[in-house]
Design an enzyme around this catalytic site. Sequence first.
Site, mmCIF file in Angstrom:
data_model
loop_
_atom_site.group_PDB
_atom_site.id
_atom_site.type_symbol
_atom_site.label_atom_id
_atom_site.label_comp_id
_atom_site.label_asym_id
_atom_site.label_seq_id
_atom_site.Cartn_x
_atom_site.Cartn_y
_atom_site.Cartn_z
ATOM 1 N N PHE A 78 -37.299 76.406 34.075
ATOM 2 C CA PHE A 78 -37.064 74.833 33.611
ATOM 3 C C PHE A 78 -38.045 74.119 33.865
ATOM 4 O O PHE A 78 -37.853 72.797 33.565
ATOM 5 C CB PHE A 78 -35.670 74.573 34.554
ATOM 6 C CG PHE A 78 -34.297 75.290 34.452
ATOM 7 C CD1 PHE A 78 -33.567 75.083 33.286
ATOM 8 C CD2 PHE A 78 -34.153 76.357 35.238
ATOM 9 C CE1 PHE A 78 -32.619 75.635 32.908
ATOM 10 C CE2 PHE A 78 -32.689 77.125 34.734
ATOM 11 C CZ PHE A 78 -32.007 76.762 33.783
ATOM 12 N N HIS A 194 -24.046 76.211 32.553
ATOM 13 C CA HIS A 194 -25.653 75.822 32.168
ATOM 14 C C HIS A 194 -25.821 74.504 31.955
ATOM 15 O O HIS A 194 -24.862 73.816 31.421
ATOM 16 C CB HIS A 194 -26.174 76.659 30.963
ATOM 17 C CG HIS A 194 -27.596 76.814 30.950
ATOM 18 N ND1 HIS A 194 -28.178 75.706 30.230
ATOM 19 C CD2 HIS A 194 -28.459 77.722 31.220
ATOM 20 C CE1 HIS A 194 -29.555 76.183 30.251
ATOM 21 N NE2 HIS A 194 -29.754 77.226 31.171
#
Length: 237
Positions: A78, A194
């Site tokens: 990320f 998610h």
Amino acid sequence: MNENKNVDAWLSDAPEDVTRTTEELLHKVEGMRDEQVIYPPQEDILNALAWTSPRDVRVVILGQDPYHGPGQAMGLSFSVHRDQKLPPSLRNIYKELVADLGCDTPATGDLSDWARQGVLLLNTTLTVREHAANSHSKLGWQTLTDYVVRRCCELPQPVVFLAWGAHAIKMVEQTMAVTGAGAATHKYCLASTHPSPLSANRAAKGVPAFMGSRPFSQANELLTSCGQEPIDWAKVG
């Protein structure tokens, strides 16, 4: 394989098939770069392990594979380099961070400060071809990353898994079941959908939506209940 002491700490006691496969894949990917653009750079592939040693792990955030745009991937799930625009999933992570903790929105997408505090930012696949998501998903990186997740379940200290999305949830829950990890061993799984725009606001199959799930404060509450220092999630960049 790697001169980094943290990588050595992860792999020094790993089964022979894990170290052999990792060495083979690093060599294979290096050769593949002659014919395709691959992210992250070769020296950053094992950054998740290089930045966070086993003894320092307190939280694990699992991603699926690296960002596939130029200059983004840095080997931490990320996370993007400081000069990069925030990808959509990371924008949602920051929105939830601000809503959860009341902190300011981080100025950059570089999450290495989290890694320094014991947040293992691990992708289950460690490389990707440019502009081709999941293009290396069958390359074999799971031999290493499955081992790392299993190792995290067996660490002596408390560990909180932030499992975002079906892929991460399945991996963590199956590994915890196999290893016998759970509250009795101070291993916890906080699951949600998610953070991508497609799923961040919708609950699915009994799993709460990412937005509103308060993963950061919940992780800290679990850590402090075990006598551990909380993560300073607002410290970014």
